[in-house]
Design an enzyme around this catalytic site. Structure first.
Site, PDB file in Angstrom:
ATOM      1  N   ARG A 177     -25.245 -16.390 -31.657  1.00  0.00           N
ATOM      2  CA  ARG A 177     -24.853 -15.588 -32.595  1.00  0.00           C
ATOM      3  C   ARG A 177     -25.290 -15.460 -33.507  1.00  0.00           C
ATOM      4  O   ARG A 177     -25.749 -16.790 -34.131  1.00  0.00           O
ATOM      5  CB  ARG A 177     -22.803 -15.849 -32.649  1.00  0.00           C
ATOM      6  CG  ARG A 177     -22.628 -15.093 -34.048  1.00  0.00           C
ATOM      7  CD  ARG A 177     -21.099 -14.737 -34.155  1.00  0.00           C
ATOM      8  NE  ARG A 177     -20.631 -13.843 -35.056  1.00  0.00           N
ATOM      9  CZ  ARG A 177     -19.486 -13.987 -35.822  1.00  0.00           C
ATOM     10  NH1 ARG A 177     -19.110 -15.194 -35.747  1.00  0.00           N
ATOM     11  NH2 ARG A 177     -19.324 -12.330 -36.686  1.00  0.00           N
ATOM     12  N   HIS A 178     -25.859 -14.696 -34.541  1.00  0.00           N
ATOM     13  CA  HIS A 178     -26.229 -15.043 -35.714  1.00  0.00           C
ATOM     14  C   HIS A 178     -25.475 -15.631 -36.841  1.00  0.00           C
ATOM     15  O   HIS A 178     -24.414 -16.177 -36.132  1.00  0.00           O
ATOM     16  CB  HIS A 178     -26.205 -13.404 -36.465  1.00  0.00           C
ATOM     17  CG  HIS A 178     -25.619 -12.176 -36.503  1.00  0.00           C
ATOM     18  ND1 HIS A 178     -23.948 -13.264 -37.685  1.00  0.00           N
ATOM     19  CD2 HIS A 178     -24.229 -11.780 -36.043  1.00  0.00           C
ATOM     20  CE1 HIS A 178     -23.157 -12.466 -37.320  1.00  0.00           C
ATOM     21  NE2 HIS A 178     -23.387 -11.577 -36.132  1.00  0.00           N
ATOM     22  N   ARG A 222     -22.531 -13.926 -42.352  1.00  0.00           N
ATOM     23  CA  ARG A 222     -23.501 -12.197 -42.694  1.00  0.00           C
ATOM     24  C   ARG A 222     -22.268 -11.910 -44.065  1.00  0.00           C
ATOM     25  O   ARG A 222     -20.671 -12.528 -43.694  1.00  0.00           O
ATOM     26  CB  ARG A 222     -23.603 -11.284 -41.854  1.00  0.00           C
ATOM     27  CG  ARG A 222     -21.856 -11.773 -40.573  1.00  0.00           C
ATOM     28  CD  ARG A 222     -22.425  -9.950 -40.262  1.00  0.00           C
ATOM     29  NE  ARG A 222     -21.240  -9.905 -39.629  1.00  0.00           N
ATOM     30  CZ  ARG A 222     -19.608  -9.963 -39.044  1.00  0.00           C
ATOM     31  NH1 ARG A 222     -19.611  -9.550 -40.625  1.00  0.00           N
ATOM     32  NH2 ARG A 222     -18.787 -10.234 -37.837  1.00  0.00           N
ATOM     33  N   ARG A 245     -29.660  -8.442 -38.597  1.00  0.00           N
ATOM     34  CA  ARG A 245     -29.161 -10.413 -39.474  1.00  0.00           C
ATOM     35  C   ARG A 245     -29.738 -10.904 -38.110  1.00  0.00           C
ATOM     36  O   ARG A 245     -29.137 -12.161 -38.204  1.00  0.00           O
ATOM     37  CB  ARG A 245     -27.372 -10.054 -39.410  1.00  0.00           C
ATOM     38  CG  ARG A 245     -27.014  -9.557 -38.426  1.00  0.00           C
ATOM     39  CD  ARG A 245     -24.751  -9.507 -38.507  1.00  0.00           C
ATOM     40  NE  ARG A 245     -24.601  -9.074 -37.708  1.00  0.00           N
ATOM     41  CZ  ARG A 245     -24.410  -7.605 -37.737  1.00  0.00           C
ATOM     42  NH1 ARG A 245     -24.468  -6.978 -38.818  1.00  0.00           N
ATOM     43  NH2 ARG A 245     -23.679  -6.794 -37.161  1.00  0.00           N
ATOM     44  N   HIS A 273     -24.615 -11.328 -30.682  1.00  0.00           N
ATOM     45  CA  HIS A 273     -23.432 -10.903 -31.697  1.00  0.00           C
ATOM     46  C   HIS A 273     -21.871 -11.497 -30.993  1.00  0.00           C
ATOM     47  O   HIS A 273     -22.319 -12.543 -29.974  1.00  0.00           O
ATOM     48  CB  HIS A 273     -22.922  -9.813 -31.151  1.00  0.00           C
ATOM     49  CG  HIS A 273     -24.480  -8.767 -32.393  1.00  0.00           C
ATOM     50  ND1 HIS A 273     -24.606  -8.553 -33.927  1.00  0.00           N
ATOM     51  CD2 HIS A 273     -24.996  -8.176 -31.140  1.00  0.00           C
ATOM     52  CE1 HIS A 273     -25.672  -7.948 -33.713  1.00  0.00           C
ATOM     53  NE2 HIS A 273     -26.155  -7.444 -32.829  1.00  0.00           N
ATOM     54  N   ASP A 274     -20.981 -12.153 -31.332  1.00  0.00           N
ATOM     55  CA  ASP A 274     -20.327 -12.435 -30.816  1.00  0.00           C
ATOM     56  C   ASP A 274     -19.633 -11.594 -29.463  1.00  0.00           C
ATOM     57  O   ASP A 274     -19.178 -13.157 -29.289  1.00  0.00           O
ATOM     58  CB  ASP A 274     -18.692 -12.395 -31.825  1.00  0.00           C
ATOM     59  CG  ASP A 274     -18.981 -11.016 -32.624  1.00  0.00           C
ATOM     60  OD1 ASP A 274     -18.913  -9.985 -31.677  1.00  0.00           O
ATOM     61  OD2 ASP A 274     -17.699 -11.719 -33.817  1.00  0.00           O
TER      62      ASP A 274
END
Ligand SMILES: *[C@@H]1O[C@H](CO)[C@@H](O)[C@H](O)[C@H]1NC(C)=O
Ligand SMILES: *[C@@H]1O[C@H](CO)[C@@H](O)[C@H](O)[C@H]1NC(C)=O
Ligand SMILES: *[C@@H]1O[C@H](CO)[C@@H](O)[C@H](O)[C@H]1NC(C)=O
Length: 386
Positions: A42-43, A46, A110, A289-290
């Protein structure tokens, strides 16, 4: 005297043998050897993507506005990159080799930036790859495709009618309603406090209320007085329920087939290729992502039910041990803790690759588009495809 010398010579020989044995073990002659690794992360930290109408903290309160990687997030991915460097120091070449690594990201600022921050730590230039002595960084490609074309990482895929039907079924299921029930009264209080009125919409509660409050707390903003610790816990639990219900709770395998099964299929194809060609790539990293990390873990049935933290990373590693291939999975969701070993249900932690493929076969779509079109008011197509 003579006997003592003989004994000493024998002891020396034994010591030599032991040293050689340790050398072998340490250098993987007898131990399993890593062949290939896939990472899905995941990023990093943010700013919120959006927020609730009554929020006094507006988009302008964030240096780069909504949805962007922060400096905290850059630091988190730089840290992850350093960890990966260390974990694979005997596996990867010291310097970056384009034929050994491939990185793909969703086409979102992101996730692209997270991958780049990560790579800065994973592959700092060294020796002949230093091109500017005052900048110990080198460009490493991060591949992407536009969001409407992304059929791999930008989950959940929305244009799948069969999935939408299963989603509706999930929200109506007894299991989901049972889990939601204890929060009914709490949910009723939210519109007045937040100004957000989609109170039947758990995803909205997550993305428009919990997530912005969470981001604000991480960045030391003062939260509204109603956002007490207890309220934040309930909001987090509802967000977890929202994510769980997306891929799980009801017909998890069928839903996974329409979603992260596509990624599982791709990863397994790489694993199989890696067993066939010694010169195959060594490392593939996916920046998502999540919903990417949790979707993968629900498809593999190893999900822990918690929202994936920033820069959390799911490792899938292919080992060769006495001529046989094994897959091992780990989840790095906290920096102070070694990655948690994950066990595919029905297998051992170190799972023979063939067995792994057999066990996950139910979530792997044969023809994603065709399978998405099968809906109950479209039985004809189903019969043809069956
Ligand atoms: C580094 O790359 C060379 C080929 O460029 C290869 O012979 C060598 O085994 C590699 N070392 C590691 C640790 O992968
Ligand atoms: C928030 O405050 C804590 C404690 O003072 C500090 O350690 C942390 O770095 C701050 N977070 C941010 C994002 O500034
Ligand atoms: C990380 O995962 C482990 C295993 O599922 C879990 O026990 C732990 O609470 C998780 N930590 C965080 C910070 O999510």
């Amino acid at each position: 005297m003579r006997a003592a010398l003989l004994l000493a010579a024998r002891a020396a020989r034994l010591l030599g043998f032991l040293l050689l044995l340790f050398f072998w073990l340490d250098h993987g002659v007898l131990a399993k050897e890593l062949q290939f690794a896939t990472l899905v992360f995941r990023h990093g930290d943010r700013s919120p993507i959006e927020t609730f109408p009554n929020d006094p903290i507006k988009e302008s309160s964030w240096p780069q506005g909504f949805g962007q990687l922060t400096q905290v997030g850059m630091e988190q991915h730089y840290e992850l990159g350093k960890y990966i460097r260390k974990r694979y120091k005997n596996f990867l070449n010291d310097s970056y080799k384009h034929e050994q690594v491939y990185i793909r990201s969703t086409d979102v600022d992101r996730t692209l930036m997270s991958a780049m921050a990560n790579l800065a730590a994973l592959f700092p230039p060294e020796g002949i790859s230093i091109w500017n002595p005052s900048l110990l960084w080198q460009p490493i490609p991060v591949h992407t495709v536009s969001l409407p074309e992304d059929r791999l990482l930008h989950l959940p895929f929305r244009n799948c009618p069969q999935f939408q039907e299963l989603e509706r079924e999930t929200l109506e299921s007894e299991e989901f309603q049972k889990r939601l029930h204890p929060y009914k009264d709490f949910i009723e209080t939210l519109p007045k406090l937040s100004g957000f009125h989609g109170h039947q919409d758990l995803l909205g509660i997550w993305s428009k209320i919990y997530d912005p409050l969470y981001c604000e707390s991480v960045h030391n903003f003062t939260l509204p007085s109603w956002a007490t610790k207890d309220t934040m816990t309930k909001l987090r639990e509802l967000s977890e329920l929202s994510l769980l219900s997306l891929y799980g709770i009801h017909k998890q395998k069928e839903k996974s087939r329409h979603q992260t099964g596509v990624l599982v299929k791709e990863i397994l194809n790489h694993m199989k290729s890696a067993t066939q060609a010694a010169s195959y790539r060594k490392l593939i990293m996916y920046s998502g992502h999540d919903t990417t990390v949790s979707g993968l873990q629900m498809a593999l049935d190893v999900y822990n039910g918690m929202l994936p933290p920033y820069a959390s990373c799911h490792f899938m590693e292919l080992y060769l041990d006495k001529g046989q291939y094994f897959l091992e999975m780990y989840y790095r969701n906290e920096t102070q803790h070694e990655p948690h070993p994950l066990i595919l249900p029905g297998c051992t932690h170190s799972c023979p690759l063939e067995k792994f493929a057999e066990l996950v076969a139910p979530v792997i779509p044969e023809d994603w588009s065709a399978e998405c079109m099968i809906t109950s008011n479209n039985q004809g197509t189903k019969d043809i495809i069956d």
